[in-house]
Scaffold this motif. Structure first.
Motif, mmCIF file in Angstrom:
data_model
loop_
_atom_site.group_PDB
_atom_site.id
_atom_site.type_symbol
_atom_site.label_atom_id
_atom_site.label_comp_id
_atom_site.label_asym_id
_atom_site.label_seq_id
_atom_site.Cartn_x
_atom_site.Cartn_y
_atom_site.Cartn_z
ATOM 1 N N VAL A 45 -5.689 11.518 77.247
ATOM 2 C CA VAL A 45 -6.503 10.394 77.712
ATOM 3 C C VAL A 45 -5.640 9.455 78.563
ATOM 4 C CG1 VAL A 45 -7.988 8.489 76.996
ATOM 5 C CG2 VAL A 45 -7.960 10.586 75.673
ATOM 6 N N TYR A 58 -10.351 7.220 67.977
ATOM 7 C CA TYR A 58 -11.108 7.142 69.222
ATOM 8 C C TYR A 58 -12.272 8.114 69.179
ATOM 9 C CZ TYR A 58 -7.192 4.421 70.638
ATOM 10 O OH TYR A 58 -6.247 3.445 70.683
ATOM 11 N N ALA A 59 -13.421 7.642 69.618
ATOM 12 C CA ALA A 59 -14.606 8.492 69.592
ATOM 13 C C ALA A 59 -14.779 9.153 70.948
ATOM 14 C CB ALA A 59 -15.826 7.652 69.251
ATOM 15 N N ASP A 60 -15.081 10.420 70.900
ATOM 16 C CA ASP A 60 -15.252 11.185 72.133
ATOM 17 C C ASP A 60 -16.685 11.081 72.635
ATOM 18 O OD1 ASP A 60 -14.910 12.849 74.194
ATOM 19 O OD2 ASP A 60 -14.826 14.686 73.024
ATOM 20 N N THR A 61 -16.810 10.824 73.930
ATOM 21 C CA THR A 61 -18.161 10.697 74.484
ATOM 22 C C THR A 61 -18.499 11.837 75.423
ATOM 23 O OG1 THR A 61 -17.330 9.409 76.324
ATOM 24 C CG2 THR A 61 -18.117 8.189 74.404
ATOM 25 N N ASN A 62 -17.562 12.761 75.572
ATOM 26 C CA ASN A 62 -17.798 13.867 76.493
ATOM 27 C C ASN A 62 -18.644 14.933 75.799
ATOM 28 O OD1 ASN A 62 -17.754 15.837 78.362
ATOM 29 N ND2 ASN A 62 -15.523 16.085 78.431
ATOM 30 N N PRO A 63 -19.894 15.121 76.239
ATOM 31 C CA PRO A 63 -20.759 16.075 75.533
ATOM 32 C C PRO A 63 -20.285 17.524 75.655
ATOM 33 C CG PRO A 63 -21.817 15.282 77.537
ATOM 34 C CD PRO A 63 -20.568 14.504 77.389
ATOM 35 N N ASP A 64 -19.483 17.813 76.712
ATOM 36 C CA ASP A 64 -19.016 19.192 76.902
ATOM 37 C C ASP A 64 -17.734 19.482 76.125
ATOM 38 O OD1 ASP A 64 -21.088 19.472 78.681
ATOM 39 O OD2 ASP A 64 -19.867 18.783 80.368
ATOM 40 N N ASP A 107 -14.272 18.526 71.226
ATOM 41 C CA ASP A 107 -13.919 17.532 70.221
ATOM 42 C C ASP A 107 -15.077 16.605 69.846
ATOM 43 O OD1 ASP A 107 -11.547 18.619 70.966
ATOM 44 O OD2 ASP A 107 -10.958 16.935 72.219
ATOM 45 N N ASP A 146 -5.357 10.998 81.850
ATOM 46 C CA ASP A 146 -6.649 10.884 82.520
ATOM 47 C C ASP A 146 -6.816 9.499 83.132
ATOM 48 O OD1 ASP A 146 -8.815 12.370 83.190
ATOM 49 O OD2 ASP A 146 -10.083 11.615 81.569
ATOM 50 N N ILE A 192 -13.983 11.548 65.186
ATOM 51 C CA ILE A 192 -13.039 10.536 65.656
ATOM 52 C C ILE A 192 -11.696 11.231 65.862
ATOM 53 C CG2 ILE A 192 -11.913 8.366 65.038
ATOM 54 C CD1 ILE A 192 -14.832 7.905 65.434
ATOM 55 N N LEU A 193 -11.017 10.842 66.945
ATOM 56 C CA LEU A 193 -9.815 11.575 67.364
ATOM 57 C C LEU A 193 -8.530 10.753 67.237
ATOM 58 C CD1 LEU A 193 -11.283 12.852 70.729
ATOM 59 C CD2 LEU A 193 -11.041 14.210 68.656
ATOM 60 N N GLN A 210 -13.935 1.596 71.295
ATOM 61 C CA GLN A 210 -12.909 2.631 71.238
ATOM 62 C C GLN A 210 -13.405 3.982 71.766
ATOM 63 O OE1 GLN A 210 -11.855 0.664 67.078
ATOM 64 N NE2 GLN A 210 -11.141 2.742 67.186
ATOM 65 N N LEU A 211 -14.587 3.952 72.387
ATOM 66 C CA LEU A 211 -15.113 5.210 72.916
ATOM 67 C C LEU A 211 -14.252 5.685 74.072
ATOM 68 C CD1 LEU A 211 -18.956 4.565 72.987
ATOM 69 C CD2 LEU A 211 -17.709 6.001 71.403
ATOM 70 N N ILE A 212 -14.013 6.947 74.075
ATOM 71 C CA ILE A 212 -13.247 7.520 75.181
ATOM 72 C C ILE A 212 -13.950 8.760 75.676
ATOM 73 C CG2 ILE A 212 -10.957 6.691 74.523
ATOM 74 C CD1 ILE A 212 -10.625 9.531 73.210
ATOM 75 N N ARG A 213 -13.602 9.127 76.868
ATOM 76 C CA ARG A 213 -14.141 10.378 77.395
ATOM 77 C C ARG A 213 -12.957 11.310 77.586
ATOM 78 N NH1 ARG A 213 -18.756 12.132 79.969
ATOM 79 N NH2 ARG A 213 -18.400 13.831 81.407
ATOM 80 N N THR A 214 -12.841 12.275 76.707
ATOM 81 C CA THR A 214 -11.660 13.139 76.768
ATOM 82 C C THR A 214 -11.882 14.261 77.769
ATOM 83 O OG1 THR A 214 -12.507 14.469 74.958
ATOM 84 C CG2 THR A 214 -10.965 12.732 74.398
ATOM 85 N N VAL A 215 -10.763 14.742 78.229
ATOM 86 C CA VAL A 215 -10.840 15.893 79.130
ATOM 87 C C VAL A 215 -10.859 17.149 78.271
ATOM 88 C CG1 VAL A 215 -9.738 14.855 81.106
ATOM 89 C CG2 VAL A 215 -8.332 15.809 79.290
ATOM 90 N N ASN A 216 -11.449 18.187 78.796
ATOM 91 C CA ASN A 216 -11.458 19.440 78.035
ATOM 92 C C ASN A 216 -10.024 19.972 77.989
ATOM 93 O OD1 ASN A 216 -12.014 21.846 76.852
ATOM 94 N ND2 ASN A 216 -13.919 22.108 77.996
ATOM 95 N N LEU A 246 -16.365 -0.351 67.163
ATOM 96 C CA LEU A 246 -16.062 1.080 67.315
ATOM 97 C C LEU A 246 -16.433 1.562 68.710
ATOM 98 C CD1 LEU A 246 -15.056 3.543 65.664
ATOM 99 C CD2 LEU A 246 -17.427 4.060 65.159
#
Lengths: 344, 184
Positions: free
Chosen positions: A148, A280-286, A289, A151, A293-294, B93-99, B90
């Protein structure tokens, strides 16, 4: 040099741990390990995996025709105690880490709150919290998963994040050497503090920590003499040369764990709705993960402080809502009946 | 004879022919029982009301019940507010992770970065070369391949100890950091 570079650039055994916590305290643990070779060495696993796990190996080929072998291991644990027993018996690459899992469930009438955490005990005895060196914003950035961080540095506001990365790198160096200096002093006085020839008090020595740090940052020679003499003087160094050498060896031993720690990603999925966490919460639907919570588990986080990855969730107790509604209506009715009686 | 007189005569005739009751007393009892039943019903409602809401007549119970109801409502509202606040925190703290699949970027910790800085700083004054990341990776792969081949050779052919020593010395010489001329 080569060993260091291999250590530095080794990307094998990239590990993602998923803990799916159930309401009764049982946990289904899934570990996904990626490797460039088909063979997976058990002593390289970041978290304990043994023959009692259900395992499956698959592979993925990217656009450059690089093959990644993926080991997926899964096991059901009836309670966190079983996870802790596996941590204690771990023979993998992170066996020196003191890890433990905790689960609690608390009834709060309208809701039941679940709390699950994984903790890693600190490696050094000395206190040197990162919060003394970094601002809250920098700490948030440091605790972000590496991917992240990368990124952010390549996305919008990249200049700001690159600047923050540079600042945290510079401060990290200061923090790290301060930690090592304090730990060395701790060890030195624990071992040789009773020596009658030792005229410098521990507190006085602690005041020299900034000089140790400066020396460590500037020093280009590996010899102990060249490191210690400018700070403590020739007389002190040669009087305690053996003791300094011994305490440095002890310091090296205690920091070995830090160097041997292999980082991995942790994800926790909870029953009900997640209401609080330090991850950290993931918001990427694809993303693979999504859903939990990460955290990234790496040695920097638990060098001088216990590192806790915790998450809380809740499920509503609808029967309690109904009971309460009935009770409130009953009381209101009683009061209304009483007031009517009074009027009659 | 007008209509009025006709009706009067009929009424007279009806009045003179009274119905004959077979069980006068039973009928009277039945009528009385039903009249009492209505009264009992009214008493039962009163009793039930008194049973259920009798507490409301006592001021201290009335106060306690009202307080308990207010407390329950208060707890419910407080819990909902706290949960909403925590969820809002919370969400920050949202993130958008990469694959992460096939992501071969090294995860550098603080110590790794510090060591990298030290190596870079130490090497800067020496005779050095600059190589690209891909070249470095190729170099590392070659080294690892060489090491694997050496292990296979050792296991397969059972080399003489002096040859093993020679190869090991050669490898050690190649990996001696003092002799490496790399600049990162």
């Amino acid at each position: 040099m080569f060993i260091f570079m291999i250590l530095l650039f080794s990307c094998d055994y990239e590990t993602h741990v998923i803990n799916t916590v159930h309401g009764d305290g049982s946990v289904t643990r899934k570990v996904i390990v990626k490797n460039s070779e088909k063979k997976f060495e058990p002593d390289e696993f970041r978290v304990p995996i043994d023959s009692t796990w259900q395992t499956e190996i698959s592979f993925d080929v990217n656009e450059n025709n690089d093959t990644t072998w993926i080991l997926t291991a899964e096991k059901y644990f009836a309670s966190v105690e079983e996870i802790n027993a596996e941590y204690k018996a771990d023979s993998g690459s992170n066996r020196e880490m003191q890890r433990s899992a905790h689960f609690s469930r608390s009834f709060k009438w309208f809701t039941t709150v679940f709390r699950f955490s994984e903790q890693v005990e600190k490696m050094l005895t000395v206190s040197c919290p990162m919060s003394d060196f970094f601002t809250d914003e920098e700490l948030k950035f440091i605790y972000l998963p590496n991917k992240v961080q990368a990124d952010l540095q390549n996305g919008p506001d990249s200049t700001m994040f690159k600047e923050m990365a540079d600042t945290t790198d510079a401060k990290s160096e200061q923090w790290l050497w301060t930690t090592f200096a304090r730990q060395w002093i701790e060890i030195f006085y624990d071992l040789f503090g009773d020596d009658p020839e030792l005229t410098i008090e521990k507190e006085e020595m602690m005041l020299k920590v900034p000089r140790f740090v400066q020396q460590a940052v500037d020093e280009e020679d590996d010899s102990l003499a060249q490191f210690f003499i400018p700070i403590l003087g020739e007389e002190f160094y040669y009087t305690f040369e053996t003791e300094i050498d011994s305490s440095v060896s002890v310091l090296e031993d205690s920091t070995d764990i830090y160097f041997s720690v292999n980082s991995y990603d942790m994800e926790i999925r909870m029953p009900g709705r997640i209401i609080a966490s330090n991850g950290y919460a993931d918001t990427n639907p694809d993303s693979l993960d999504s859903g939990g919570i990460l955290w990234t588990v790496k040695g920097d986080y638990f060098l001088t402080e216990r590192y806790e990855m915790w998450v809380e969730s809740q499920i509503p107790n609808y029967w309690a809502w109904i009971v309460t509604a009935v009770f409130v209506l009953f009381v209101i009715t009683g009061l209304v009946v009483r007031s009517r009686k009074g009027k009659d | 004879m007008n209509n009025q007189e006709k009706y009067s005569k009929i009424l007279e005739a009806l009045k003179s022919n009274k119905p004959v009751l077979s069980d006068k007393e039973k009928l009277t009892d039945e009528i009385m029982r039903r009249i009492h039943g209505i009264e009992d019903k009214a008493t039962l409602q009163k009793k039930l009301g008194s049973y259920l809401f009798g507490w409301a007549d006592h001021s201290w119970i009335r106060g306690a019940m009202a307080a308990a109801a207010v407390l329950f409502i208060g707890i419910f509202i407080t819990q909902q507010v706290i949960i909403t606040n925590r969820i809002n925190n919370l969400e920050k703290q949202l993130i958008r992770t990469v694959n992460t699949l096939n992501n071969h970027e090294p995860d550098l910790g603080i110590m790794h970065k510090v060591l990298l800085n030290m190596v870079a700083r130490d090497r800067i004054k020496e005779d050095s070369i600059t190589i690209s990341t891909s070249d470095l990776e190729e170099l590392l792969n070659s080294y690892l391949e060489l090491q694997d081949n050496y292990e296979i050779l050792k296991q397969t052919y059972g080399l003489e100890p002096y040859i093993q020593d020679m190869i090991r010395r050669s490898l050690e010489d190649n990996t001696n950091p003092d002799k490496s001329k790399l600049k990162l």
